[in-house]
Design a protein around this motif. Structure first.
Motif, mmCIF file in Angstrom:
data_model
loop_
_atom_site.group_PDB
_atom_site.id
_atom_site.type_symbol
_atom_site.label_atom_id
_atom_site.label_comp_id
_atom_site.label_asym_id
_atom_site.label_seq_id
_atom_site.Cartn_x
_atom_site.Cartn_y
_atom_site.Cartn_z
ATOM 1 N N ASP A 166 0.929 -1.243 -0.132
ATOM 2 C CA ASP A 166 0.185 0.008 0.110
ATOM 3 C C ASP A 166 0.794 1.257 0.047
ATOM 4 N N GLY A 167 1.974 0.988 -0.708
ATOM 5 C CA GLY A 167 2.925 2.289 -0.528
ATOM 6 C C GLY A 167 2.640 3.549 -1.262
ATOM 7 N N ASP A 168 1.875 3.125 -2.469
ATOM 8 C CA ASP A 168 1.393 4.316 -3.258
ATOM 9 C C ASP A 168 0.284 5.010 -2.774
ATOM 10 N N MET A 169 -0.493 4.434 -1.860
ATOM 11 C CA MET A 169 -1.759 4.906 -1.248
ATOM 12 C C MET A 169 -1.242 5.780 0.075
ATOM 13 N N ILE A 170 -0.217 5.287 0.575
ATOM 14 C CA ILE A 170 0.395 6.070 1.966
ATOM 15 C C ILE A 170 1.030 7.124 1.661
ATOM 16 N N CYS A 171 1.997 7.113 0.718
ATOM 17 C CA CYS A 171 3.039 7.999 0.310
ATOM 18 C C CYS A 171 3.324 8.300 -1.064
ATOM 19 N N LYS A 172 2.010 8.548 -1.868
ATOM 20 C CA LYS A 172 2.400 8.563 -3.310
ATOM 21 C C LYS A 172 3.021 10.121 -3.660
ATOM 22 N N HIS A 173 2.705 10.675 -2.524
ATOM 23 C CA HIS A 173 3.532 12.421 -2.923
ATOM 24 C C HIS A 173 4.984 12.309 -2.618
ATOM 25 N N ILE A 174 5.387 11.131 -2.319
ATOM 26 C CA ILE A 174 6.902 11.188 -2.128
ATOM 27 C C ILE A 174 7.727 10.829 -3.229
ATOM 28 N N LYS A 175 8.530 11.821 -3.716
ATOM 29 C CA LYS A 175 9.073 11.385 -5.073
ATOM 30 C C LYS A 175 10.562 11.154 -5.212
ATOM 31 N N SER A 176 11.140 11.800 -3.898
ATOM 32 C CA SER A 176 12.310 11.614 -3.768
ATOM 33 C C SER A 176 12.732 12.116 -2.380
ATOM 34 N N LEU A 177 13.952 12.036 -1.781
ATOM 35 C CA LEU A 177 14.376 12.374 -0.545
ATOM 36 C C LEU A 177 14.014 13.897 -0.105
ATOM 37 N N LYS A 178 14.071 14.636 -0.928
ATOM 38 C CA LYS A 178 13.784 15.958 -0.856
ATOM 39 C C LYS A 178 12.255 16.225 -0.563
ATOM 40 N N ASP A 179 11.234 15.326 -0.509
ATOM 41 C CA ASP A 179 10.087 15.429 -0.068
ATOM 42 C C ASP A 179 9.824 15.223 1.325
ATOM 43 N N VAL A 180 11.061 14.680 1.895
ATOM 44 C CA VAL A 180 11.005 14.335 3.435
ATOM 45 C C VAL A 180 11.894 15.251 4.295
ATOM 46 N N VAL A 181 11.701 15.222 5.582
ATOM 47 C CA VAL A 181 12.601 16.041 6.320
ATOM 48 C C VAL A 181 13.044 15.177 7.565
ATOM 49 N N THR A 182 14.434 14.992 7.733
ATOM 50 C CA THR A 182 14.961 14.259 8.875
ATOM 51 C C THR A 182 14.623 15.200 9.965
ATOM 52 N N LEU A 183 14.086 14.447 10.977
ATOM 53 C CA LEU A 183 13.615 15.129 12.349
ATOM 54 C C LEU A 183 14.742 15.116 13.358
ATOM 55 N N GLN A 184 15.055 16.109 13.966
ATOM 56 C CA GLN A 184 15.810 16.286 15.172
ATOM 57 C C GLN A 184 15.028 16.213 16.439
ATOM 58 N N LEU A 185 14.966 14.813 16.911
ATOM 59 C CA LEU A 185 13.999 14.443 18.182
ATOM 60 C C LEU A 185 14.814 14.393 19.160
ATOM 61 N N GLU A 186 14.183 14.845 20.374
ATOM 62 C CA GLU A 186 14.708 14.860 21.823
ATOM 63 C C GLU A 186 14.631 13.306 22.474
ATOM 64 N N PRO A 187 15.424 12.765 22.722
ATOM 65 C CA PRO A 187 15.333 11.611 23.359
ATOM 66 C C PRO A 187 14.754 11.616 24.663
ATOM 67 N N ASN A 188 13.891 10.651 25.207
ATOM 68 C CA ASN A 188 13.141 10.716 26.453
ATOM 69 C C ASN A 188 14.220 9.914 27.544
ATOM 70 N N PRO A 189 14.343 10.856 28.554
ATOM 71 C CA PRO A 189 15.229 10.394 29.573
ATOM 72 C C PRO A 189 14.986 9.103 30.311
ATOM 73 N N SER A 190 13.536 8.910 30.338
ATOM 74 C CA SER A 190 13.028 7.843 31.191
ATOM 75 C C SER A 190 12.770 6.699 30.362
ATOM 76 N N PHE A 191 12.982 6.616 29.128
ATOM 77 C CA PHE A 191 12.638 5.521 28.234
ATOM 78 C C PHE A 191 14.102 4.512 28.366
ATOM 79 N N SER A 192 13.580 3.322 28.265
ATOM 80 C CA SER A 192 14.473 2.218 28.286
ATOM 81 C C SER A 192 14.071 1.323 27.107
ATOM 82 N N GLU A 193 14.923 0.228 26.799
ATOM 83 C CA GLU A 193 14.416 -0.545 25.745
ATOM 84 C C GLU A 193 13.346 -1.622 26.541
ATOM 85 N N SER A 194 13.270 -1.658 27.810
ATOM 86 C CA SER A 194 12.307 -2.801 28.465
ATOM 87 C C SER A 194 10.990 -2.021 28.274
#
Length: 305
Positions: A74-102
């Motif tokens: 279902d890729g064409d239905m979800i993100c048909k507007h994405i033609k190249s990597l210029k159509d997306v932005v890499t997010l600068q996310l802040e890690p959660n201090p209270s998060f752990s893999e568990s």
């Protein structure tokens, strides 16, 4: 009439009614939107990217989709507007201090409340769907909407990069907001395409003007040479005068200094030769000089009579 095994039909069986929209559990929807990739349905792991419609993706999944658009059914239905990597932005996310893999969220276990991997760097609110979050497509910083309202600014609160109102994109917007965002994204893509065409046209015009200038200079040089040859053919005396003028032009400074040195050396040599001749004449005896002299002695004797 009774006891024949018949049944009495209900109203909803006889009259067609409008089908009601199936209700979706908001908790499950939040887990799907905020904790998993919209394309691969796998857990969101950095690097995370977002499109102009506010959907979250794993960068690897987007690359696979761009290389093979049939990699996801279902890729064409979800993100048909994405033609190249210029159509997306890499997010600068802040890690959660209270998060752990568990505390890693499970999409199947609905009894356990998941802990978000990322939080707002200003309000420390978790990205779990309970709070609205936005990102800036100029820098990729992710902030809660509350932080944007409490600290109004024309620059990013996190990295101080300037932005405008159309650079603020809502993450996982509501259904009623999605239509307006789709229209805004279409207008943005059209504007970017028009800017590219204008730049390409300006570059082509600049190149054409440069070629015309070089062609004009070549024509000017050729016309100057042809005019000179024509003048030489019609008026040879003019050509001779020009050569005479070129020969009578003042010599360079180096040549003048060299010629003056040669003339000074010749003068010294002539003076030395003259002095040597005088000295040689002085060394001759007076008797020999008298033989070749035209003067007559006044006194005569038997020797010279």
């Amino acid at each position: 009439m009774g006891c024949d095994g018949g049944s009495i039909p209900k109203r909803d069986e006889l009259v067609k009614q409008k089908q009601k929209r199936a209700k979706v559990d908001q908790k499950i929807l939040n887990r799907v939107q905020w904790f998993s990739c919209a394309l691969s349905k796998k857990e969101l792991v950095a690097p995370v990217v977002a499109c102009g419609l506010g959907k979250l993706y794993n960068r690897d999944a987007v690359l696979e989709f761009l290389l093979d658009r049939s990699a996801y059914g279902d890729g064409d239905m979800i993100c048909k507007h994405i033609k190249s990597l210029k159509d997306v932005v890499t997010l600068q996310l802040e890690p959660n201090p209270s998060f752990s893999e568990s505390h890693s969220p499970s999409l199947t276990n609905h009894d356990q409340e998941p802990v978000a991997r990322y939080v707002c760097p200003i309000t420390m609110k978790e990205m779990n769907g309970k709070h609205r979050f936005v990102y800036l497509d100029t820098c990729g910083c992710v902030l809660s909407e509350q932080a944007m309202k409490e600290i109004p600014s024309k620059a990013c609160i996190k990295c101080t990069k300037p932005f405008k109102s159309h650079n603020v994109i809502v993450l996982n917007p509501k259904a009623e907001e999605l239509e307006a965002m789709e229209q805004a994204l279409t207008e943005k893509q059209a504007r970017i395409l028009a800017e590219k065409k204008e730049k390409k046209k300006a570059k082509a015009n600049k190149k054409e003007a440069r070629n015309m200038n070089s062609a004009d200079s070549d024509m000017l040089d050729s016309s100057t040479v042809s005019k000179r040859k024509l003048d030489e053919a019609t008026d040879p005396s003019k050509h001779k005068k020009q050569h005479i003028t070129e020969r009578t032009l003042p010599e360079p400074q180096s040549q003048r200094s060299l010629s003056s040195t040669h003339s000074l050396t010749a003068a010294v040599a002539a003076k030395v030769a003259e002095q040597m001749a005088i000295n040689a004449n002085r060394q001759k005896s007076s008797a020999i000089q008298s033989l070749y002299s035209n003067r007559r002695t006044t006194k005569e004797n038997f020797m010279n009579r």
